[in-house]
Design an enzyme around this catalytic site. Structure first.
Site, PDB file in Angstrom:
ATOM      1  N   GLN A 239       0.732  -1.311   0.086  1.00  0.00           N
ATOM      2  CA  GLN A 239      -0.153  -0.098  -0.127  1.00  0.00           C
ATOM      3  C   GLN A 239       0.746   1.172  -0.059  1.00  0.00           C
ATOM      4  O   GLN A 239       0.243   2.307  -0.108  1.00  0.00           O
ATOM      5  CB  GLN A 239      -0.921   0.037   1.102  1.00  0.00           C
ATOM      6  N   ARG A 386      -9.676   0.080   7.440  1.00  0.00           N
ATOM      7  CA  ARG A 386     -10.617   1.166   7.043  1.00  0.00           C
ATOM      8  C   ARG A 386     -11.080   2.095   8.299  1.00  0.00           C
ATOM      9  O   ARG A 386     -12.052   2.451   8.457  1.00  0.00           O
ATOM     10  CB  ARG A 386     -11.753   0.326   6.818  1.00  0.00           C
ATOM     11  N   CYS A 387     -10.029   2.721   8.892  1.00  0.00           N
ATOM     12  CA  CYS A 387     -10.058   3.811   9.802  1.00  0.00           C
ATOM     13  C   CYS A 387      -8.596   4.486  10.095  1.00  0.00           C
ATOM     14  O   CYS A 387      -7.921   3.637  10.053  1.00  0.00           O
ATOM     15  CB  CYS A 387     -10.589   3.396  11.041  1.00  0.00           C
ATOM     16  N   GLU A 762     -12.797   5.477   4.309  1.00  0.00           N
ATOM     17  CA  GLU A 762     -12.956   4.742   5.508  1.00  0.00           C
ATOM     18  C   GLU A 762     -14.204   5.267   6.074  1.00  0.00           C
ATOM     19  O   GLU A 762     -14.709   4.302   7.135  1.00  0.00           O
ATOM     20  CB  GLU A 762     -11.890   5.282   6.337  1.00  0.00           C
TER      21      GLU A 762
HETATM   22  N1  PCD Z   1     -14.899  13.185  -2.238  1.00  0.00           N
HETATM   23  C1  PCD Z   1     -14.493  11.885  -2.836  1.00  0.00           C
HETATM   24  C2  PCD Z   1     -13.797  10.875  -1.983  1.00  0.00           C
HETATM   25  C3  PCD Z   1     -13.290  10.214  -2.635  1.00  0.00           C
HETATM   26  N2  PCD Z   1     -13.626   9.596  -3.686  1.00  0.00           N
HETATM   27  C4  PCD Z   1     -13.110   8.556  -4.396  1.00  0.00           C
HETATM   28  O1  PCD Z   1     -13.312   7.327  -3.424  1.00  0.00           O
HETATM   29  C5  PCD Z   1     -12.127   6.613  -3.530  1.00  0.00           C
HETATM   30  C6  PCD Z   1     -11.457   6.648  -1.919  1.00  0.00           C
HETATM   31  O2  PCD Z   1     -10.943   7.958  -1.649  1.00  0.00           O
HETATM   32  P1  PCD Z   1     -10.290   8.139  -0.471  1.00  0.00           P
HETATM   33  O3  PCD Z   1     -11.284   8.156   0.698  1.00  0.00           O
HETATM   34  O4  PCD Z   1      -9.363   9.207  -0.579  1.00  0.00           O
HETATM   35  O5  PCD Z   1      -9.402   6.840   0.160  1.00  0.00           O
HETATM   36  P2  PCD Z   1      -8.052   6.219  -0.770  1.00  0.00           P
HETATM   37  O6  PCD Z   1      -7.061   6.705  -0.092  1.00  0.00           O
HETATM   38  O7  PCD Z   1      -8.297   6.243  -1.994  1.00  0.00           O
HETATM   39  O8  PCD Z   1      -8.292   4.525  -0.175  1.00  0.00           O
HETATM   40  C7  PCD Z   1      -7.759   4.304   1.069  1.00  0.00           C
HETATM   41  C8  PCD Z   1      -9.048   3.769   1.738  1.00  0.00           C
HETATM   42  O9  PCD Z   1      -9.945   2.956   0.786  1.00  0.00           O
HETATM   43  C9  PCD Z   1     -10.915   2.033   1.312  1.00  0.00           C
HETATM   44  N3  PCD Z   1     -11.616   1.540   0.268  1.00  0.00           N
HETATM   45  C10 PCD Z   1     -11.338   0.251  -0.507  1.00  0.00           C
HETATM   46  N4  PCD Z   1     -12.021  -0.121  -1.571  1.00  0.00           N
HETATM   47  C11 PCD Z   1     -11.499  -1.077  -2.211  1.00  0.00           C
HETATM   48  N5  PCD Z   1     -12.031  -1.667  -3.341  1.00  0.00           N
HETATM   49  N6  PCD Z   1     -10.337  -1.869  -1.777  1.00  0.00           N
HETATM   50  C12 PCD Z   1      -9.548  -1.564  -0.569  1.00  0.00           C
HETATM   51  O10 PCD Z   1      -8.686  -2.206  -0.110  1.00  0.00           O
HETATM   52  C13 PCD Z   1     -10.171  -0.388   0.131  1.00  0.00           C
HETATM   53  N7  PCD Z   1      -9.364  -0.008   1.417  1.00  0.00           N
HETATM   54  C14 PCD Z   1     -10.164   0.759   2.006  1.00  0.00           C
HETATM   55  C15 PCD Z   1      -9.238   1.703   3.090  1.00  0.00           C
HETATM   56  S1  PCD Z   1      -8.714   0.714   4.274  1.00  0.00           S
HETATM   57 MO1  PCD Z   1      -6.856   1.628   5.447  1.00  0.00          MO
HETATM   58  O11 PCD Z   1      -5.568   1.092   4.341  1.00  0.00           O
HETATM   59  O12 PCD Z   1      -6.895   0.662   6.644  1.00  0.00           O
HETATM   60  O13 PCD Z   1      -6.125   2.844   6.261  1.00  0.00           O
HETATM   61  S2  PCD Z   1      -7.843   3.676   4.133  1.00  0.00           S
HETATM   62  C16 PCD Z   1      -8.726   2.885   2.877  1.00  0.00           C
HETATM   63  C17 PCD Z   1     -11.221   7.168  -4.598  1.00  0.00           C
HETATM   64  O14 PCD Z   1     -11.526   6.424  -5.877  1.00  0.00           O
HETATM   65  C18 PCD Z   1     -11.644   8.534  -4.497  1.00  0.00           C
HETATM   66  O15 PCD Z   1     -11.237   9.066  -5.849  1.00  0.00           O
HETATM   67  C19 PCD Z   1     -14.389  10.657  -4.299  1.00  0.00           C
HETATM   68  O16 PCD Z   1     -14.991  10.206  -5.527  1.00  0.00           O
HETATM   69  N8  PCD Z   1     -15.032  11.726  -3.907  1.00  0.00           N
END
Ligand code: PCD
Ligand SMILES: [Cu+]
Length: 808
Positions: A239, A386-387, A762
């Site tokens: 990433q 996802r935060c 997120e």
């Molecule tokens: N106002 C606005 C904002 C935003 N957007 C879109 O929506 C999307 C997202 O963005 P953002 O919020 O800036 O974010 P990024 O940096 O691109 O990415 C990151 C995130 O992303 C989410 N989502 C998703 N989806 C998918 N399909 N796969 C994946 O793996 C994933 N992962 C998850 C996570 S866990 Mo961490 O790493 O725990 O810190 S952090 C995170 C991109 O396409 C963009 O361009 C739009 O349209 N408008």
């Protein structure tokens, strides 16, 4: 002049910002033409795999590799003893700790990497693993962080001095051998005083259980050392490809220009693929030793048991208010279980991530947060999942504290939120724990949400249901889950955010080709988010060339400008801003070219959709396509040929998306089965680039929220065995469990972002988890429930019903 299409049509042709452009990457994905790490096949490529510890805590007496080396096809078996002369038996973690690459004298968690078998194919590697004989001596196991802080058992002997004293850690003094750090924010004494003297105080202890991002594709890499040219190429599920290149350079001593890191297509990251894992180091070493490419791909159990867990926060809160419900103070204490090594992926100065956003969306005058990090015999990690950096924990905490306070006050929880929201005119708002929220309009969003779901009607229905239940007419309860969240995404200002000393800016480089098409390269990397689609849309609007004529490329460190990668919903706030800024540089040069071609002064032309027009004479113009050609074709006095730009963007602040969620749930008290009748999600991510992609992001994030709230867990027994290491036991929701989501939005642009956009990826997870959990808890509120811990699987819900006497 030939017949002209309308301005509106010109706008549509660009498929720029605000357009639900179809994802350009999907043609490839839906036809099986994606190119993932495991699709990479090189001549003579070898495979590596790990011998892993069956014990959670044990001393390693000996490792015998003789039998394994006799397996046909097995070429080498690496142990810590082989890596030690290279100084590679330990590696730095992103959190300032260090982690064993291969077990050095002991193991600290079940599944820990003990030896690395290199073979001609996967099967020989698997056979080799079976025959490596490791003699373990079991040690007492600690899986509870509270016990860990009291125990005589030292987990990390490497962190205790010979005289028995405890050296400081990366985040300051340590008070016990198993203690990692204590980090705090806010004002301790004033907060305690406010709470001590308050009219009403609610207290609660909650455990946000350990879970795992579990992306469809597991982690893996292919390392290929070209000894003739001295170049190392490393493909992987990264990433943050540039950061990986820097780390590999620092720990291997190979100069950075001789390392090329490539993230090909990634099958979901969700934070799991931010960190650096022993598999990467061992594959690189194996490739250097054998002179051949080496592939390493985790299986599902490896992934669930050993790479980057999430959460595992024990939180205790006190919240105080006036009798009328105005919150006056908040106190939060966290005991954070980090496992055997602190491998959290947080900015350096934030060992508990952005947990200090735990005052949420409320105007709370005094607050104090203290987080203690602790070692246990569990896998390392601590990713965001996802935060951005512990924001799920923070929002869960405050959204539960609000519910508990509402119970204490005997007040409606929606109303309690409304009374305490930060008001629109208070933005930019500096919270008690230090963050400056850029913009927000919480009341508008809340009112819209409550009106859409007919909140009052729902409460009436719920009251009736309780009566019916008491009268024996139904066995189903109804819960109304509320949550209002404020996210903090877009790390971040270089002045306070770095990872391993690398400032968290991001970048975009654009080249316009003579025929008016373009390529843009970014420092981020899509894992499914659709960057190839959306970043082209930003550019289309900025430079007036159709999105369909713009290629977006990410993930190759030999070609992309340096950037810190994609996690923490930072791509839009940071790289998206860089994209707009680079686009504006292109436009500035295009303006000069246009003025020259139109024989007017620079200031006498203005940009209009896809062209520069002479002010006051719209029939005189040059399209961006014409200008692009001129940039390569004409000698323009005072202007260099070509049309390219690069921008490195250091955001002045984070962005603060927010949202209002409501979940309506029915619960069968006799089976504990939950049925989600309705889920409404209003998200405000500022300016919306692609509404369809946003909707997809919301669906995905909510589904992961449902998973975490209702069943997903990495559970350990007392011996430190992982009880949920396969998809038989680890809950992944399917179409069967997932309800229909109603999505909605308001638009409150970020005042400091060039296009006003905030992150969104997120948000649905951050807001979703407390919403699902609150729905369960709310169903039981009329029967005396205050708080029960997640995950709310059927068994735990049944038990709650049972404890509340609903089965009597
Ligand atoms: N106002 C606005 C904002 C935003 N957007 C879109 O929506 C999307 C997202 O963005 P953002 O919020 O800036 O974010 P990024 O940096 O691109 O990415 C990151 C995130 O992303 C989410 N989502 C998703 N989806 C998918 N399909 N796969 C994946 O793996 C994933 N992962 C998850 C996570 S866990 Mo961490 O790493 O725990 O810190 S952090 C995170 C991109 O396409 C963009 O361009 C739009 O349209 N408008
Ligand atoms: Cu950490």
């Amino acid at each position: 002049m030939k017949d002209e299409i309308t301005r509106e049509e010109r706008v549509d042709n660009l498929k720029g910002m605000g357009c639900s452009r179809k994802r350009v990457e999907d043609a490839r994905f839906t036809q099986g033409k994606g190119n993932y790490v495991d699709d990479i096949k090189l001549d003579g490529m070898l495979f590596g795999d790990f011998v892993r510890s069956p014990y959670a805590h044990a001393r390693i007496k000996s490792i015998d590799t003789t039998a394994a080396l006799e397996v046909p096809g097995v070429l080498a078996v690496l142990t810590a003893a082989d890596l030690e002369p290279l100084g590679l038996h330990w590696m730095p973690t992103l959190a300032g700790d260090k982690q064993m690459v291969l077990a050095d004298g002991k193991v600290l968690f079940q599944g820990q990497e003990v030896a690395y078998v290199v073979a001609e194919d996967r099967y020989a590697a698997a056979d080799g693993i079976e025959l490596v004989e490791v003699e373990y001596e079991e040690l007492p196991v600690i899986v509870n962080p509270f016990e860990s802080l009291k125990s005589d058992v030292v987990l990390r002997e490497d962190l205790v001095a010979e005289d028995g004293s405890i050296p400081d850690g990366a985040h300051g003094p340590r008070k016990h051998p198993n203690h990692i750090f204590t980090w705090d924010a806010g004002d301790k004494d004033p907060t305690e005083e406010v709470i001590a003297n308050a009219e009403v105080v609610a207290e609660e202890t909650m455990y946000y259980h350990r879970t795992h991002p579990c992306p469809l594709e597991t982690c893996g890499c292919v390392a290929s050392m070209d000894k003739v040219n001295g170049k190392l190429t490393l493909w992987g599920t990264f990433q943050a490809p540039h950061a990986i290149r820097t780390v590999v350079s620092l720990i291997s001593g190979i100069e950075e220009h001789n390392i090329r890191v490539i993230s090909p297509d990634i099958g979901g990251g969700f934070g799991n693929k931010v960190g650096a894992y022993p598999g990467y180091v061992c594959s690189v070493v194996a490739s250097i030793v054998t002179g051949k490419p080496v592939k390493w791909i985790e299986d599902r159990m490896d992934n669930l048991m050993t790479t980057a867990f999430a959460r595992d926060y024990h939180m205790t809160g006190k919240i105080s208010a006036t009798k009328e419900g105005k919150i006056t103070g908040l106190h939060c204490h966290v005991t954070a279980d980090h496992g055997g090594f602190d491998a959290c992926a947080d900015p350096t100065k934030f060992p508990a991530g952005f947990m200090n956003i735990c005052t949420g969306s409320y105007d709370i005058p005094t607050a104090y947060l203290e987080v203690e990090g602790v070692y246990t015999n569990k896998a390392p990690g601590g990713v965001s999942y996802r935060c951005s950096f512990r924001v799920t924990e923070a929002v869960y905490f405050i959204e539960r504290m609000i519910e508990v306070l509402a119970i204490e006050l005997n007040m409606d929880a929606a109303e309690l939120r409304r009374i305490n929201f930060i008001k629109k005119e208070q933005f930019p708002y500096t919270a008690a724990l230090g963050w400056e929220y850029d913009s927000g309009d919480y009341h508008t969003a809340w009112d819209k949400a409550l009106k859409t779901v007919d909140y009052d009607g729902l409460r009436t229905e719920q009251a009736q249901r309780v009566e019916d239940f008491k009268a024996g007419k139904t066995r189903k309860l109804m819960g109304i889950g509320l949550s209002f969240f404020t996210e903090i995404v877009g790390a971040g200002p270089v002045k306070n955010c770095d990872i391993l000393g690398l400032g968290m800016f991001d970048s975009c480089e654009i080249r316009i080709h003579p025929t008016g098409s373009a390529i843009a390269r970014l420092g981020t990397i899509s894992q499914g988010q659709g960057h190839a689609t959306t970043f082209a849309q930003i550019l289309a609007s900025e430079i007036g060339l159709p999105a369909d004529s713009i290629t977006i490329e990410e993930g190759d460190t030999d070609t992309a400008p340096y950037g810190l990668g994609t996690y923490g919903s930072r791509s839009t706030p940071v790289a998206g801003a860089a994209t707009a800024m680079a686009g504006r540089k292109i436009r500035a040069k295009a303006q000069m070219i246009a003025a020259y071609l139109l024989e007017v002064h620079d200031n006498d032309v203005e940009f209009d959709v896809d062209r520069f027009v002479v002010k006051g004479a719209p029939e005189k113009f040059k399209t961006m396509k014409e200008i692009a050609f001129a940039a390569y074709n004409q000698a323009i006095p005072g202007i260099e040929p070509g049309l390219e730009a690069v921008s490195y963007y250091d955001p002045p602040n984070m962005t603060y998306p927010f949202g209002a969620y409501v979940c309506v749930m029915d619960i069968d008290v006799d089976t504990g089965v939950t049925e989600i009748r309705r889920f409404y999600a209003l998200d405000d991510c500022g300016t919306r680039i692609n509404p369809m992609i946003i909707e997809g992001q919301v669906h995905g994030g909510l589904t992961e929220a449902l998973a975490v709230a209702l069943g997903q867990e990495i559970a350990y027994d007392d011996m430190g065995n992982v009880k949920t290491g396969t998809l038989m036991d680890f809950f992944l929701p399917t179409a069967w469990e997932v309800p229909n989501y109603e999505t909605d939005f308001t638009v409150t642009p970020s005042p400091h972002h060039p296009i006003g956009a905030k992150g969104v990826g997120e948000s649905p997870h951050v807001g979703g988890v407390p919403c699902f959990s609150n729905a369960v808890q709310d169903a039981f509120r009329p029967f005396g429930n205050r708080h029960t811990n997640m995950p709310h699987d059927h068994w735990r819900i049944w038990r709650t019903a049972n404890e509340l006497g609903l089965h009597d």
